[in-house]
Design a protein around this motif. Structure first.
Motif, PDB file in Angstrom:
ATOM      1  N   ARG A   1      30.406 113.007  -8.074  1.00  0.00           N
ATOM      2  CA  ARG A   1      29.529 112.630  -6.960  1.00  0.00           C
ATOM      3  C   ARG A   1      28.428 111.689  -7.449  1.00  0.00           C
ATOM      4  O   ARG A   1      28.203 111.525  -8.647  1.00  0.00           O
ATOM      5  CB  ARG A   1      28.874 113.871  -6.344  1.00  0.00           C
ATOM      6  N   GLU A   2      27.729 111.090  -6.468  1.00  0.00           N
ATOM      7  CA  GLU A   2      26.522 110.354  -6.819  1.00  0.00           C
ATOM      8  C   GLU A   2      25.446 111.353  -7.261  1.00  0.00           C
ATOM      9  O   GLU A   2      25.462 112.510  -6.843  1.00  0.00           O
ATOM     10  CB  GLU A   2      26.025 109.552  -5.613  1.00  0.00           C
ATOM     11  N   TYR A   3      24.541 110.915  -8.119  1.00  0.00           N
ATOM     12  CA  TYR A   3      23.511 111.813  -8.615  1.00  0.00           C
ATOM     13  C   TYR A   3      22.221 111.032  -8.841  1.00  0.00           C
ATOM     14  O   TYR A   3      22.194 109.795  -8.787  1.00  0.00           O
ATOM     15  CB  TYR A   3      23.970 112.504  -9.897  1.00  0.00           C
ATOM     16  N   ASP A   4      21.137 111.781  -9.119  1.00  0.00           N
ATOM     17  CA  ASP A   4      19.857 111.132  -9.360  1.00  0.00           C
ATOM     18  C   ASP A   4      19.315 111.517 -10.729  1.00  0.00           C
ATOM     19  O   ASP A   4      20.028 112.103 -11.558  1.00  0.00           O
ATOM     20  CB  ASP A   4      18.852 111.441  -8.236  1.00  0.00           C
ATOM     21  N   GLN A   5      18.049 111.208 -10.951  1.00  0.00           N
ATOM     22  CA  GLN A   5      17.438 111.404 -12.270  1.00  0.00           C
ATOM     23  C   GLN A   5      17.309 112.862 -12.680  1.00  0.00           C
ATOM     24  O   GLN A   5      17.039 113.165 -13.862  1.00  0.00           O
ATOM     25  CB  GLN A   5      16.057 110.730 -12.313  1.00  0.00           C
TER      26      GLN A   5
ATOM     27  N   ARG B   1      14.318 104.449  -4.515  1.00  0.00           N
ATOM     28  CA  ARG B   1      15.135 105.157  -5.501  1.00  0.00           C
ATOM     29  C   ARG B   1      16.595 105.153  -5.077  1.00  0.00           C
ATOM     30  O   ARG B   1      16.917 105.482  -3.941  1.00  0.00           O
ATOM     31  CB  ARG B   1      14.628 106.583  -5.658  1.00  0.00           C
ATOM     32  N   ARG B   2      17.465 104.816  -6.001  1.00  0.00           N
ATOM     33  CA  ARG B   2      18.893 104.793  -5.702  1.00  0.00           C
ATOM     34  C   ARG B   2      19.610 105.812  -6.567  1.00  0.00           C
ATOM     35  O   ARG B   2      19.132 106.206  -7.627  1.00  0.00           O
ATOM     36  CB  ARG B   2      19.469 103.398  -5.935  1.00  0.00           C
ATOM     37  N   THR B   3      20.757 106.233  -6.077  1.00  0.00           N
ATOM     38  CA  THR B   3      21.558 107.191  -6.832  1.00  0.00           C
ATOM     39  C   THR B   3      22.411 106.448  -7.858  1.00  0.00           C
ATOM     40  O   THR B   3      22.531 105.217  -7.823  1.00  0.00           O
ATOM     41  CB  THR B   3      22.457 108.007  -5.903  1.00  0.00           C
TER      42      THR B   3
ATOM     43  N   SER C   1      22.958 104.970 -22.900  1.00  0.00           N
ATOM     44  CA  SER C   1      23.593 105.422 -21.656  1.00  0.00           C
ATOM     45  C   SER C   1      22.614 105.424 -20.488  1.00  0.00           C
ATOM     46  O   SER C   1      22.968 105.834 -19.375  1.00  0.00           O
ATOM     47  CB  SER C   1      24.162 106.837 -21.823  1.00  0.00           C
ATOM     48  N   ALA C   2      21.373 104.975 -20.720  1.00  0.00           N
ATOM     49  CA  ALA C   2      20.345 105.034 -19.681  1.00  0.00           C
ATOM     50  C   ALA C   2      20.659 104.082 -18.536  1.00  0.00           C
ATOM     51  O   ALA C   2      21.414 103.122 -18.687  1.00  0.00           O
ATOM     52  CB  ALA C   2      18.985 104.714 -20.289  1.00  0.00           C
ATOM     53  N   GLU C   3      20.058 104.382 -17.385  1.00  0.00           N
ATOM     54  CA  GLU C   3      20.291 103.566 -16.189  1.00  0.00           C
ATOM     55  C   GLU C   3      18.995 103.470 -15.391  1.00  0.00           C
ATOM     56  O   GLU C   3      18.189 104.385 -15.368  1.00  0.00           O
ATOM     57  CB  GLU C   3      21.394 104.211 -15.334  1.00  0.00           C
ATOM     58  N   TRP C   4      18.829 102.321 -14.742  1.00  0.00           N
ATOM     59  CA  TRP C   4      17.701 102.140 -13.831  1.00  0.00           C
ATOM     60  C   TRP C   4      18.044 102.785 -12.490  1.00  0.00           C
ATOM     61  O   TRP C   4      19.127 102.589 -11.970  1.00  0.00           O
ATOM     62  CB  TRP C   4      17.435 100.658 -13.586  1.00  0.00           C
ATOM     63  N   PHE C   5      17.117 103.569 -11.945  1.00  0.00           N
ATOM     64  CA  PHE C   5      17.331 104.072 -10.586  1.00  0.00           C
ATOM     65  C   PHE C   5      16.226 103.600  -9.643  1.00  0.00           C
ATOM     66  O   PHE C   5      16.246 103.901  -8.460  1.00  0.00           O
ATOM     67  CB  PHE C   5      17.445 105.605 -10.572  1.00  0.00           C
TER      68      PHE C   5
ATOM     69  N   HIS D   1      11.160 108.800 -15.932  1.00  0.00           N
ATOM     70  CA  HIS D   1      11.372 108.865 -14.488  1.00  0.00           C
ATOM     71  C   HIS D   1      10.286 108.120 -13.721  1.00  0.00           C
ATOM     72  O   HIS D   1      10.557 107.525 -12.672  1.00  0.00           O
ATOM     73  CB  HIS D   1      11.468 110.321 -14.039  1.00  0.00           C
ATOM     74  N   ARG D   2       9.055 108.135 -14.221  1.00  0.00           N
ATOM     75  CA  ARG D   2       7.988 107.374 -13.559  1.00  0.00           C
ATOM     76  C   ARG D   2       8.283 105.883 -13.572  1.00  0.00           C
ATOM     77  O   ARG D   2       7.884 105.150 -12.659  1.00  0.00           O
ATOM     78  CB  ARG D   2       6.637 107.639 -14.241  1.00  0.00           C
ATOM     79  N   PHE D   3       8.979 105.419 -14.597  1.00  0.00           N
ATOM     80  CA  PHE D   3       9.321 104.001 -14.697  1.00  0.00           C
ATOM     81  C   PHE D   3      10.713 103.696 -14.140  1.00  0.00           C
ATOM     82  O   PHE D   3      11.235 102.601 -14.338  1.00  0.00           O
ATOM     83  CB  PHE D   3       9.225 103.532 -16.149  1.00  0.00           C
ATOM     84  N   GLY D   4      11.313 104.676 -13.463  1.00  0.00           N
ATOM     85  CA  GLY D   4      12.599 104.434 -12.825  1.00  0.00           C
ATOM     86  C   GLY D   4      13.781 104.414 -13.760  1.00  0.00           C
ATOM     87  O   GLY D   4      14.796 103.765 -13.479  1.00  0.00           O
ATOM     88  N   VAL D   5      13.689 105.140 -14.884  1.00  0.00           N
ATOM     89  CA  VAL D   5      14.761 105.171 -15.871  1.00  0.00           C
ATOM     90  C   VAL D   5      15.290 106.596 -16.012  1.00  0.00           C
ATOM     91  O   VAL D   5      14.512 107.535 -16.198  1.00  0.00           O
ATOM     92  CB  VAL D   5      14.267 104.677 -17.251  1.00  0.00           C
TER      93      VAL D   5
END
Length: 278
Positions: free
Chosen positions: A185-189, A164-166, A155-159, A126-130
């Protein structure tokens, strides 16, 4: 096999097999050190989404390189038909095997020794936006020293790290997927925090918190998110552990703890050692 791979490594026995490829133990011809070789047959990729996932994983692993609790990528080889990743060798039983072989739950100190390493790896991501998006026991590996390694970032994604994006898209595994993912719905990390919370519940209880007879019934139970602590199962589990589970398995993601907050929870800091269990 890619010619340059054959010049650098000797492939040995098969360790596992997946939808698109196979994993072998391999030995560096230069150092004699053992690694794992994850080979993806690109001819089996069905569409652009599959191809994007395969291409994304080595990029993400390179960004996350250096964390002791995340699988490391050492070399990458590619030709027209194959992608080969040389990664850490994890020859101990994965967490799914360890859970399956036990007749009951883990003690709080045993669970904490595993969970603390897991939440460190999630915090790093999460610190690296993953966002990993498929945290489950099968993807939690152990090396010969019993060090935990979070694996399989397909299945990982950059946020993003700053803005920060959903995210969207239904990915994950029954029992471990977060309710906001299933709802469309949209979601976050914080979906990773939910999945890690399910794993902690399984370690302490020996059963998942949300389940059904079929995948559909399991998804319905996850969407309801009715967290319970049956007395028969949780009579010896500390209030601190249950407090952490409530804050991780909170259906309202805005009130759910972040991975960093989980790592600072008293139960985690104290290694599962509480006033009740010593």
């Amino acid at each position: 096999m890619t010619e340059s791979l054959k010049n650098d490594y000797r492939l040995c026995e098969e360790l596992g097999r997946g939808q698109f490829g196979i994993i072998h133990r391999c030995i560096s011809l230069n150092s004699g050190e053992s690694f794992a070789c994850k080979s993806i047959d690109k001819r089996l990729l069905c569409d652009s989404t599959d191809r994007e996932c395969i291409e994304k994983e080595p990029k993400i692993l390179r960004v996350l390189g250096g964390n002791a609790n995340i699988i490391q990528i050492h070399r990458l080889y590619e030709d027209e038909n194959w992608l080969h990743m040389i990664i850490d060798l994890c020859d101990g039983p994965d967490l799914f095997e360890q859970i399956s072989k036990r007749s009951g739950a883990f003690s709080e100190s045993e669970a904490a020794s595993i969970f603390t390493q897991l939440i460190k790896s999630v915090s790093c991501c999460h610190r690296f936006g993953v966002a990993h998006r498929d945290i489950k026991p099968d993807n939690i590996l152990f090396d010969s020293t019993r060090k935990l390694k979070l694996a399989d970032f397909g299945s990982a994604e950059w946020f993003g790290m700053n803005e920060r994006r959903t995210m969207t898209g239904v990915v994950g595994t029954p029992y471990y997927v977060a309710p906001e993912v299933l709802s469309g719905r949209e979601y976050d990390q914080k979906v990773d925090v939910w999945s890690a919370g399910v794993i902690l519940y399984v370690l302490l209880a020996g059963v998942p918190p949300f389940y059904g007879e079929t995948p559909v019934e399991t998804f319905e139970a996850v969407l309801r998110g009715n967290l319970r602590f049956p007395t028969r199962i949780f009579k010896s589990v500390s209030p601190e552990a249950k407090d952490l589970l409530r804050k991780m398995l909170c259906k309202d993601a805005s009130r759910r703890l972040s991975a960093e907050q989980v790592s600072r929870h008293p139960w985690v800091i104290n290694g599962g050692q509480t006033m009740i269990n010593g």
